[in-house]
Each structure stands twice: as C-alpha cells, then as structure tokens.
Scaffold this motif. Structure first.
Motif, PDB file in Angstrom:
ATOM      1  N   ALA A 105      -6.585 -18.144  32.999  1.00 24.60           N
ATOM      2  CA  ALA A 105      -5.480 -17.452  33.424  1.00 24.60           C
ATOM      3  C   ALA A 105      -6.064 -16.353  34.261  1.00 24.60           C
ATOM      4  CB  ALA A 105      -4.701 -16.913  32.516  1.00 24.60           C
ATOM      5  N   ALA A 106      -7.385 -15.822  34.220  1.00 23.71           N
ATOM      6  CA  ALA A 106      -7.759 -14.768  34.871  1.00 23.71           C
ATOM      7  C   ALA A 106      -8.216 -15.298  36.502  1.00 23.71           C
ATOM      8  CB  ALA A 106      -8.921 -14.080  34.238  1.00 23.71           C
ATOM      9  N   SER A 107      -8.351 -16.676  36.688  1.00 25.09           N
ATOM     10  CA  SER A 107      -8.920 -16.830  37.780  1.00 25.09           C
ATOM     11  C   SER A 107      -8.443 -16.356  38.954  1.00 25.09           C
ATOM     12  CB  SER A 107      -8.944 -18.476  37.840  1.00 25.09           C
ATOM     13  OG  SER A 107      -9.766 -19.045  36.504  1.00 25.09           O
ATOM     14  N   PRO A 108      -7.077 -16.186  39.177  1.00 25.35           N
ATOM     15  CA  PRO A 108      -6.474 -16.062  40.362  1.00 25.35           C
ATOM     16  C   PRO A 108      -6.601 -14.372  40.604  1.00 25.35           C
ATOM     17  CG  PRO A 108      -5.045 -17.358  39.394  1.00 25.35           C
ATOM     18  CD  PRO A 108      -5.952 -16.839  38.500  1.00 25.35           C
ATOM     19  N   ALA A 109      -6.814 -13.807  39.622  1.00 21.25           N
ATOM     20  CA  ALA A 109      -6.901 -12.206  39.639  1.00 21.25           C
ATOM     21  C   ALA A 109      -8.525 -12.111  40.167  1.00 21.25           C
ATOM     22  CB  ALA A 109      -6.807 -11.457  38.476  1.00 21.25           C
ATOM     23  N   TRP A 144      -1.759 -16.735  27.285  1.00 28.04           N
ATOM     24  CA  TRP A 144      -1.890 -17.033  28.881  1.00 28.04           C
ATOM     25  C   TRP A 144      -2.575 -18.253  29.161  1.00 28.04           C
ATOM     26  CZ3 TRP A 144       0.393 -14.444  32.627  1.00 28.04           C
ATOM     27  CH2 TRP A 144       1.168 -13.303  32.459  1.00 28.04           C
ATOM     28  N   CYS A 145      -2.008 -19.209  30.014  1.00 26.36           N
ATOM     29  CA  CYS A 145      -2.788 -20.435  30.647  1.00 26.36           C
ATOM     30  C   CYS A 145      -2.560 -20.311  32.014  1.00 26.36           C
ATOM     31  CB  CYS A 145      -1.873 -21.542  30.159  1.00 26.36           C
ATOM     32  SG  CYS A 145      -1.984 -21.623  28.287  1.00 26.36           S
ATOM     33  N   THR A 146      -2.951 -21.328  32.822  1.00 23.58           N
ATOM     34  CA  THR A 146      -2.821 -21.311  34.233  1.00 23.58           C
ATOM     35  C   THR A 146      -2.551 -22.697  34.760  1.00 23.58           C
ATOM     36  OG1 THR A 146      -4.466 -19.472  34.529  1.00 23.58           O
ATOM     37  CG2 THR A 146      -4.059 -21.006  36.387  1.00 23.58           C
ATOM     38  N   ASP A 147      -1.298 -22.855  35.008  1.00 23.54           N
ATOM     39  CA  ASP A 147      -0.890 -24.124  35.627  1.00 23.54           C
ATOM     40  C   ASP A 147      -1.139 -24.448  37.063  1.00 23.54           C
ATOM     41  OD1 ASP A 147       0.425 -24.396  33.308  1.00 23.54           O
ATOM     42  OD2 ASP A 147       2.479 -24.484  34.203  1.00 23.54           O
ATOM     43  N   GLN A 200       5.809 -15.235  33.926  1.00 23.37           N
ATOM     44  CA  GLN A 200       4.855 -14.871  35.029  1.00 23.37           C
ATOM     45  C   GLN A 200       4.832 -13.380  34.927  1.00 23.37           C
ATOM     46  OE1 GLN A 200       5.692 -15.833  38.923  1.00 23.37           O
ATOM     47  NE2 GLN A 200       7.743 -15.213  38.707  1.00 23.37           N
ATOM     48  N   TRP A 201       3.529 -12.701  35.333  1.00 26.91           N
ATOM     49  CA  TRP A 201       3.654 -11.150  35.580  1.00 26.91           C
ATOM     50  C   TRP A 201       2.931 -10.975  37.227  1.00 26.91           C
ATOM     51  CZ3 TRP A 201      -0.252  -7.015  34.258  1.00 26.91           C
ATOM     52  CH2 TRP A 201       0.585  -5.638  34.213  1.00 26.91           C
ATOM     53  N   ARG A 202       4.016 -10.929  38.197  1.00 25.77           N
ATOM     54  CA  ARG A 202       3.774 -10.830  39.334  1.00 25.77           C
ATOM     55  C   ARG A 202       3.129  -9.252  39.980  1.00 25.77           C
ATOM     56  NH1 ARG A 202       7.249 -12.054  43.178  1.00 25.77           N
ATOM     57  NH2 ARG A 202       6.072 -13.221  44.490  1.00 25.77           N
ATOM     58  N   LYS A 203       1.870  -9.171  39.578  1.00 20.62           N
ATOM     59  CA  LYS A 203       1.286  -7.837  40.047  1.00 20.62           C
ATOM     60  C   LYS A 203       0.076  -8.138  40.757  1.00 20.62           C
ATOM     61  CE  LYS A 203       3.853  -4.971  37.368  1.00 20.62           C
ATOM     62  NZ  LYS A 203       4.619  -3.759  38.224  1.00 20.62           N
ATOM     63  N   GLY A 204      -0.394  -9.228  40.938  1.00 21.57           N
ATOM     64  CA  GLY A 204      -1.413  -9.694  42.042  1.00 21.57           C
ATOM     65  C   GLY A 204      -0.797  -9.357  43.486  1.00 21.57           C
ATOM     66  N   GLU A 205      -1.780  -9.099  44.132  1.00 21.04           N
ATOM     67  CA  GLU A 205      -1.316  -9.009  45.825  1.00 21.04           C
ATOM     68  C   GLU A 205      -2.519  -9.621  46.461  1.00 21.04           C
ATOM     69  OE1 GLU A 205       0.058  -5.502  47.094  1.00 21.04           O
ATOM     70  OE2 GLU A 205       1.840  -5.581  46.330  1.00 21.04           O
ATOM     71  N   PRO A 220      -2.533 -12.136  34.350  1.00 22.95           N
ATOM     72  CA  PRO A 220      -2.484 -11.873  32.870  1.00 22.95           C
ATOM     73  C   PRO A 220      -2.032 -10.606  32.568  1.00 22.95           C
ATOM     74  CG  PRO A 220      -4.543 -13.263  33.409  1.00 22.95           C
ATOM     75  CD  PRO A 220      -3.940 -12.550  34.663  1.00 22.95           C
ATOM     76  N   ARG A 221      -1.166 -10.311  31.535  1.00 22.44           N
ATOM     77  CA  ARG A 221      -1.010  -9.016  30.934  1.00 22.44           C
ATOM     78  C   ARG A 221      -1.621  -9.560  29.637  1.00 22.44           C
ATOM     79  NH1 ARG A 221       2.369  -4.060  31.374  1.00 22.44           N
ATOM     80  NH2 ARG A 221       2.850  -3.495  29.275  1.00 22.44           N
ATOM     81  N   TYR A 222      -2.594  -9.239  29.429  1.00 20.41           N
ATOM     82  CA  TYR A 222      -3.261 -10.048  27.878  1.00 20.41           C
ATOM     83  C   TYR A 222      -3.077  -8.965  26.756  1.00 20.41           C
ATOM     84  CZ  TYR A 222      -6.657 -13.098  30.333  1.00 20.41           C
ATOM     85  OH  TYR A 222      -6.905 -14.002  31.152  1.00 20.41           O
ATOM     86  N   ALA A 223      -2.759  -9.696  25.451  1.00 19.77           N
ATOM     87  CA  ALA A 223      -2.374  -8.838  24.340  1.00 19.77           C
ATOM     88  C   ALA A 223      -3.436  -8.033  24.010  1.00 19.77           C
ATOM     89  CB  ALA A 223      -1.993  -9.737  23.347  1.00 19.77           C
ATOM     90  N   SER A 224      -4.608  -8.445  24.215  1.00 21.26           N
ATOM     91  CA  SER A 224      -5.913  -7.622  24.088  1.00 21.26           C
ATOM     92  C   SER A 224      -5.602  -6.284  24.725  1.00 21.26           C
ATOM     93  CB  SER A 224      -7.096  -8.348  24.521  1.00 21.26           C
ATOM     94  OG  SER A 224      -7.327  -8.530  25.892  1.00 21.26           O
ATOM     95  N   GLU A 225      -5.320  -6.186  26.048  1.00 27.27           N
ATOM     96  CA  GLU A 225      -5.267  -5.020  26.682  1.00 27.27           C
ATOM     97  C   GLU A 225      -3.754  -4.294  26.282  1.00 27.27           C
ATOM     98  OE1 GLU A 225      -6.464  -5.340  30.994  1.00 27.27           O
ATOM     99  OE2 GLU A 225      -6.692  -7.330  30.416  1.00 27.27           O
TER     100      GLU A 225
END
Length: 429
Positions: free
Chosen positions: A214-218, A342-345, A281-286, A300-305
């Motif tokens: 899920a972190a790939s686009p970020a 989190w997953c990535t479709d 989703q969490w649309r924070k990326g630009e 992602p807004r990971y539960a670990s963070e």
C-alpha cells in the motif's frame, strides 16, 4: 558475474517481498538484501495479521490455477501449525455480482477437476450442516452459496516470518529501522542507481524489487494511476475457554453483504470479524504532472503510526451488526483491537509485476498491487516474481492500459477516512 551473483535489493518484507527473497535464494541467488522500516514480518504489511483466508474460488482462471497451486504448498510440512484446512462457506443474500462470481468460480474449479470438493448450500439447515456454530444465527434462511472443503486459514504473520526465516537460513540479509526505510530513488537519467533510506544511506544494487504494498504510490507517486491504496477494518472478540472449544476447527464463514469471521486464534482465544464494504482511502498524497496539474491520491495511514485511530464508528457498527446477526450469543460483548489493514487495488484487480517503464534498463521491478487477494499466494508468488526477475513476465501483470473492473466488494462508495471520523469522534483502541 553470473545472473545469480548479481546484487538484488528487495524493498518491503510483506507477502511479496518475503516470498521473493525465499524463491530467489532457492534458485541459488547469493547476494540478496531485504529492507523494511520494520523487522519481518513488517507491521505495515497487510499480511501482519492473526489469520487470512486460504481459498481457491476465483472467477479469473489465472488466479484459480495459482490458488490451487498455492494450497498444495500450504499443505507441505513447512506450514505445519500455520495452515488450518477447516474448509469455508461462501454465501450471499442474493447480490447479482456475488452470485455471478460464485458461478464463474465454480466453473473454473470444475474445469480443473476440483468440483468434488464443493457443495451448494441454501438456507439455515444446509448451512448449519457444515457449520453447526451458526445454529443461533438470525436471518440466514436467505443465505445461499457454496461450501468448499478445500479451504481454510493461515496465521498470516507467522507464515511470513517462517518464509523470511527460511530465506535468512539461505543467506538473505534483512535490514530494518532507519537504514531499511525507503524514502526515494536515486537516478541518473533513465537509470535507477540506488534506494535512499531514512538514515541518509543509499543502497546500491544491480536489481531493485519494489514490494512495498500500500505504500507504493507514496514512494513512487507516478504509480497512483495504477494503484489505489485502501484500508479495511476488523475487530476482535475474546472468548472463554469453554466458548473457544465450541468454535474450535470451525470453517471460515463469509457472507458477501455482511462480512466474515474465523475460528478462535490459538493464542488469546480471539475471533476476528471483518465487515464487508468497498474500503476507505486517505487522499493526502499529491502529485504534479508534467503539465503542472496537481493530482490527489490515497496514501496509507498505518495503525503502527496512528495507534489511537481505531476504526470509524460506522465500521464498528457494521461489525456489531454482523455479530448480532451471525453469532448473536456474543451480542453486546466488548470488541477489542479494532484496526485498519491497508492494501492496494489495481484497476483490474490483477497484480502489478512488471519492469517500471520509466527505466528501460529493467533494473526496477515492480511487485505490488495485491488487490486484496495476495496473501493466499505467499508460498508461490515469489516464484512468479523470480520468473519476472529472469525476464518471464505474465501479460496480465503488465504496467499501464488497464481496464477498470468491479472489485466484487459490496457497495460502490470509497469514503475518505477524514469523512468518517478518523481524527475526530471515533472508536478507540
């Protein structure tokens, strides 16, 4: 230098990354390093979980074949005490898309000679025959679907750890912490020359495999057109010893409109319940394109963070509705450990396993786009990614020109976390 002596750097130690490290090492590759923010199994991986469904039903022939291959691997001694072949029951209240999925899935298994494992079920009496633990369920006379004995669940985090442990025994190196947390690429023109990490170091290799889920686009914003990072929710019920004994070895139960649950975990007597919905989703990326236009995308807004996030109130209510309908004897009991996963479709639900087209030298291989159905492939997916390392690509997993298909999940609105209480009033851990 032979191909198997080349230096390979795998970014991410979730399902794809750990499996790839294992399979490359089995093929005799001698210089493999895996990096991740977390020690394996990575806390942010979708596979960091107490259980995941292992099943063979697919309306896509390619994945039906792979799932049958995977379940054979799950049965090997390597996964003893990790894989539990309890069978499962897959049902719907009548949603046309879900019904069509069941029919196509059955036909694919029938074509593979696997129909003898399946029985069609309809209504409470037939369902309870296979899952007596549903004897108290309400309103399941309208459920219909299929029972498949060739299915079950695996302890997901333990499975990834086992695969990575075996890779380490074969010489694979693992780096975590700031030295393992990727922050960007180092490039020269159209060539990737290294991976920058949080510590400031740059890792150099001959081949880079991006298996960051899920972190790939970020990490590579240009992937936002190929991947859509979403999260799903779950909660845990703690049972007494007596209750757990009644649910031990229960088949996995999934209803398309309501959700799914598993037998109690071996540690802690915890039943995991997931509600079914299109994801958040969490649309924070630009991302600013070559024309100067800014695009927002989900990260992602990971539960670990954000351990205090819990899950949205509406998701908690859906889990409670599942309990009151399916296992009403536990209605009103505290739901613990509510989290997002989190997953990535991808647009067509196919994996994205292909060379990055921006770097024609082929030194950057993308291995991501789980689309919510990758974990069951843990024992074998690394074989296919290793094939891609060696130049053998599946055309279905190419980059670009993908058709948007229905995900098969109920509902059609993917809400933003900010609109459902994350950061405001919400369920708390």
């Amino acid at each position: 230098m032979t191909q198997k002596d080349q230096k390979i750097l795998i970014i991410g130690t979730g399902t794809f990354g750990a499996s790839t490290a294992y399979h490359l090492a089995k093929r005799g590759y001698t210089n493999i390093t895996c990096i991740d923010k977390w020690p394996y199994p990575s806390l942010d991986s979708a596979g960091y979980d107490i259980n995941k469904i292992i099943r063979t039903e697919y309306d896509e022939p390619l994945y039906a074949e792979m799932a049958l291959e995977a379940i054979q691997a799950w049965r090997t001694p390597m996964y003893t005490d990790i894989f539990h072949e309890t069978g499962w029951i897959l049902t719907t209240l009548g949603d046309p898309k879900a019904t069509d999925h069941l029919k196509k899935s059955y036909e694919n298994l029938k074509n593979k000679g696997q129909a003898h494992n399946i029985d069609f079920v309809s209504g409470k009496d037939e369902i309870v025959r296979y899952v007596p633990q549903l004897k108290n369920a309400r309103n399941i006379d309208n459920w219909k679907g299929l029972w498949n004995e060739q299915a079950g669940w695996a302890h997901a985090a333990n499975a990834i750890k086992k695969v990575a442990d075996e890779a380490a025994k074969m010489g694979v190196r693992f780096i975590s912490g700031p030295s393992g947390e990727m922050v960007g690429l180092e490039t020269e023109g159209d060539k990737v020359t290294g991976i920058r990490v949080k510590s400031g170091e740059i890792h150099h290799a001959d081949k880079y495999i991006l298996s960051t889920g899920a972190a790939s686009p970020a990490l590579l914003p240009e992937l936002h057109t190929e991947l859509w990072s979403k999260c799903w929710t779950y909660g845990l019920l703690e049972l007494t010893e007596e209750e757990a004994s009644q649910f031990r070895n229960m088949p996995v139960v999934l209803n398309h409109e309501l959700g799914f649950f598993f037998e109690p975990s071996r540690e802690g007597r915890l039943i995991k319940i997931c509600n079914e919905f299109p994801g958040y989703q969490w649309r924070k990326g630009e991302f600013t394109d070559a024309n100067g236009k800014t695009h927002k995308y989900s990260v992602p807004r990971y539960a670990s963070e954000y351990p205090g996030d819990g899950i949205p109130e509406e998701a908690m209510n859906a889990i409670k509705h599942f309990i009151s309908t399916v296992i009403p004897q536990f209605e009103g009991r505290e739901i613990k450990g509510a989290k997002v996963c989190w997953c990535t479709d991808s647009p067509d639900a196919h994996y994205l396993i292909a060379n990055h087209p921006k770097y024609p030298g082929g030194e950057l291989l993308l291995a991501t786009g789980d689309s919510g159905h990758a974990f069951k492939m843990l024992p074998i997916i690394g074989k296919y990614i290793s094939n891609a390392v060696e130049g053998d690509f599946k055309p279905e997993w190419r980059y670009g020109n993908r058709k948007h298909l229905d995900s098969g999940r109920p509902g059609d609105e993917v809400k933003d976390l900010k609109d459902v209480g994350i950061g405001g009033p919400q369920a708390r851990l």
